[in-house]
Design an enzyme around this catalytic site. Structure first.
Site, PDB file in Angstrom:
ATOM      1  N   LYS A  25      51.214  36.892  38.746  1.00 28.50           N
ATOM      2  CA  LYS A  25      49.858  37.381  39.048  1.00 28.50           C
ATOM      3  C   LYS A  25      49.582  37.304  40.535  1.00 28.50           C
ATOM      4  O   LYS A  25      48.845  38.134  41.071  1.00 28.50           O
ATOM      5  CB  LYS A  25      48.803  36.593  38.265  1.00 28.50           C
ATOM      6  CG  LYS A  25      48.887  36.823  36.753  1.00 28.50           C
ATOM      7  CD  LYS A  25      47.727  37.613  36.178  1.00 28.50           C
ATOM      8  CE  LYS A  25      48.166  38.256  34.888  1.00 28.50           C
ATOM      9  NZ  LYS A  25      47.183  38.489  33.891  1.00 28.50           N
ATOM     10  N   LYS A  83      57.297  43.180  30.232  1.00 29.48           N
ATOM     11  CA  LYS A  83      56.386  42.977  29.106  1.00 29.48           C
ATOM     12  C   LYS A  83      55.301  44.061  29.051  1.00 29.48           C
ATOM     13  O   LYS A  83      54.748  44.427  30.097  1.00 29.48           O
ATOM     14  CB  LYS A  83      55.722  41.603  29.311  1.00 29.48           C
ATOM     15  CG  LYS A  83      54.869  41.095  28.196  1.00 29.48           C
ATOM     16  CD  LYS A  83      54.234  39.760  28.589  1.00 29.48           C
ATOM     17  CE  LYS A  83      52.979  39.969  29.402  1.00 29.48           C
ATOM     18  NZ  LYS A  83      51.736  39.466  28.826  1.00 29.48           N
ATOM     19  N   LYS A 114      48.237  44.525  28.866  1.00 30.63           N
ATOM     20  CA  LYS A 114      47.008  45.250  28.596  1.00 30.63           C
ATOM     21  C   LYS A 114      46.263  45.637  29.857  1.00 30.63           C
ATOM     22  O   LYS A 114      45.381  46.470  29.810  1.00 30.63           O
ATOM     23  CB  LYS A 114      46.120  44.487  27.623  1.00 30.63           C
ATOM     24  CG  LYS A 114      45.501  43.226  28.128  1.00 30.63           C
ATOM     25  CD  LYS A 114      44.575  42.691  27.051  1.00 30.63           C
ATOM     26  CE  LYS A 114      44.563  41.198  27.036  1.00 30.63           C
ATOM     27  NZ  LYS A 114      44.265  40.591  28.332  1.00 30.63           N
TER      28      LYS A 114
HETATM   29  P1  ATP Z   1      47.085  40.946  30.967  1.00 29.17           P
HETATM   30  O1  ATP Z   1      48.017  42.101  31.082  1.00 29.17           O
HETATM   31  O2  ATP Z   1      45.629  41.357  31.016  1.00 29.17           O
HETATM   32  O3  ATP Z   1      47.403  39.780  31.820  1.00 29.17           O
HETATM   33  P2  ATP Z   1      48.266  40.319  28.397  1.00 29.17           P
HETATM   34  O4  ATP Z   1      48.544  41.635  27.743  1.00 29.17           O
HETATM   35  O5  ATP Z   1      49.415  39.516  28.865  1.00 29.17           O
HETATM   36  O6  ATP Z   1      47.165  40.447  29.499  1.00 29.17           O
HETATM   37  P3  ATP Z   1      46.819  38.049  27.362  1.00 29.17           P
HETATM   38  O7  ATP Z   1      45.351  38.005  27.260  1.00 29.17           O
HETATM   39  O8  ATP Z   1      47.420  37.356  28.543  1.00 29.17           O
HETATM   40  O9  ATP Z   1      47.379  39.521  27.358  1.00 29.17           O
HETATM   41  O10 ATP Z   1      47.514  37.553  26.040  1.00 29.17           O
HETATM   42  C1  ATP Z   1      46.937  37.532  24.770  1.00 29.17           C
HETATM   43  C2  ATP Z   1      47.985  37.155  23.747  1.00 29.17           C
HETATM   44  O11 ATP Z   1      48.881  38.245  23.522  1.00 29.17           O
HETATM   45  C3  ATP Z   1      48.877  35.968  24.158  1.00 29.17           C
HETATM   46  O12 ATP Z   1      49.137  35.172  23.028  1.00 29.17           O
HETATM   47  C4  ATP Z   1      50.131  36.630  24.639  1.00 29.17           C
HETATM   48  O13 ATP Z   1      51.262  35.797  24.527  1.00 29.17           O
HETATM   49  C5  ATP Z   1      50.225  37.835  23.705  1.00 29.17           C
HETATM   50  N1  ATP Z   1      50.946  38.924  24.335  1.00 29.17           N
HETATM   51  C6  ATP Z   1      50.601  39.566  25.474  1.00 29.17           C
HETATM   52  N2  ATP Z   1      51.459  40.557  25.761  1.00 29.17           N
HETATM   53  C7  ATP Z   1      52.389  40.551  24.765  1.00 29.17           C
HETATM   54  C8  ATP Z   1      53.563  41.338  24.501  1.00 29.17           C
HETATM   55  N3  ATP Z   1      53.911  42.314  25.311  1.00 29.17           N
HETATM   56  N4  ATP Z   1      54.266  41.059  23.404  1.00 29.17           N
HETATM   57  C9  ATP Z   1      53.902  40.067  22.568  1.00 29.17           C
HETATM   58  N5  ATP Z   1      52.815  39.285  22.766  1.00 29.17           N
HETATM   59  C10 ATP Z   1      52.064  39.513  23.844  1.00 29.17           C
END
Ligand code: ATP
Ligand code: LTN
Length: 334
Positions: free
Chosen positions: A116, A198, A201
């Site tokens: 980040k 990964k 979102k």
């Molecule tokens: P951002 O991109 O906004 O940082 P993020 O997509 O990583 O967010 P988080 O809010 O950080 O989402 O995560 C919410 C949940 O979803 C956590 O338990 C995280 O481990 C899971 N998660 C996020 N991205 C993935 C992915 N690509 N595959 C599986 N699990 C995921």
């Protein structure tokens, strides 16, 4: 087992960006149904979200959107405590205390911080650095035994355990030491265009992620255009075939078929087949969720009531733990 003695589960998602199929398959899906055995607390972690600059109106809108999606995915507020982190002041209060049980070196090693801060080089704020301490506070406040998350949160969970053990060693057994619950498949869904990173979102590339609120035609198009390779053989091999392996992982998580069974079933078939089936499964999963989402989203008073109830129930439990912590530290009771 009496109702009061049930173990606790807690998890949270940042209300940033838009929920993806990765968030669903890695986390949300595994929250459903746990309320049979556990007391379940699921949060929208708005205090975490502001470690990256957010537009205030959009943040408020997203909290409502994510809450409605939690419910639409099947989290019934009657059986799960659904709440917003900032409604429970004990999270920030406990985080302060836990800061004094966390070493700078530990925080410096966190890969999410490194990622980040590379992405937001103009705003490497102290909140971003202390992010895992607030997450430890989220978990330890509720004495959670289990924390269902995707693979990327493993390192934060390990730090949470270390902080809990360190506090307990000094002050006695105040905190339950939590265990992560990471699903065997779907814990790390990768980007459709960049299958070596990964799916995120709040990523910049719209076509890299499938959002839970994407229209069926958009979902199908994104999957059909997902990056694969030129070999034209369907086998699970993350190092050499990241795109195909990601599609297979999604299908395994969506269908509960094992990887060897999928490989056997797709033996000799083309990538078009695989993509077609993944798209069909994703659309079939999301259509009813989207329909329910629009119903729930159209009932703002109901959503407001869910948050009020959730905050009251969460605060009750959080206040007990924080009281114990203050007592253990030697603070004069109010
Ligand atoms: P951002 O991109 O906004 O940082 P993020 O997509 O990583 O967010 P988080 O809010 O950080 O989402 O995560 C919410 C949940 O979803 C956590 O338990 C995280 O481990 C899971 N998660 C996020 N991205 C993935 C992915 N690509 N595959 C599986 N699990 C995921
Ligand atoms: N750090 C997590 C979100 C999060 C969380 C939590 C998850 C904040 N507090 C407590 C589980 C338990 C993330 O970035 N995915």
């Amino acid at each position: 087992m009496s109702v009061e003695k049930r173990p606790t589960v807690l998890s949270g998602i940042q209300p940033s960006g838009r929920l993806t199929i990765g968030n669903y398959l890695g986390a949300l899906k595994h929250w459903l149904g746990l309320h049979d055995q556990f007391d379940c607390y699921y949060m929208l972690v708005d205090l975490h979200a502001i470690t990256v600059r957010q537009d205030p109106a959009l943040l408020r809108e997203r909290c409502h959107e994510f809450l409605a999606l939690y419910i639409a995915c099947g989290l019934d507020p009657r059986h799960n405590v659904l709440f917003v982190q900032s409604h429970v002041p004990q999270h920030a209060e406990l985080a302060w205390v836990l800061n004094t049980f966390t070493q700078m070196g530990e925080l410096n090693r966190m890969t999410q911080f490194k990622d980040k801060s590379a992405k937001h080089a103009d705003n490497i704020n102290a909140g971003l650095f202390g992010y895992p301490v607030l997450m430890a506070a989220d978990i330890l406040l509720y004495q959670a035994e289990r924390v269902p998350v995707g693979d990327d949160q493993k390192q934060h969970l390990e730090l949470t355990r270390d902080i809990a053990l360190r506090f307990n060693n000094v002050h006695g057994p105040v905190f339950t030491v939590p265990e992560p619950m990471i699903p065997p498949v779907g814990a790390r869904i990768m980007g459709l265009q960049t299958p070596t990173a990964k799916m995120s979102k709040s990523g910049d590339a719209e076509t890299d992620a499938i959002y839970l609120l994407d229209e069926p035609a958009v979902i199908t198009r994104k999957i059909k255009r997902a990056v694969t390779d030129t070999e034209n053989a369907i086998r699970f091999d993350v190092a050499n075939k990241p795109g195909v392996s990601n599609l297979l992982s999604m299908l395994a998580a969506l269908s509960d078929e094992t990887m060897p069974a999928l490989e056997a079933r797709f033996d000799g078939k083309g990538y078009g087949h695989l993509k077609g089936e993944v798209a069909e499964r994703v659309v079939a999963l999301l259509e009813p969720i989207q329909a329910r989402y629009h119903e729930v989203r159209a009932a703002p008073d109901y959503l407001q009531q869910v948050l009020r109830d959730g905050a009251a129930r969460a605060t009750k439990k959080a206040a007990i733990t924080l009281g114990r912590v203050h007592d253990a530290l030697g603070f004069i009771p109010r």
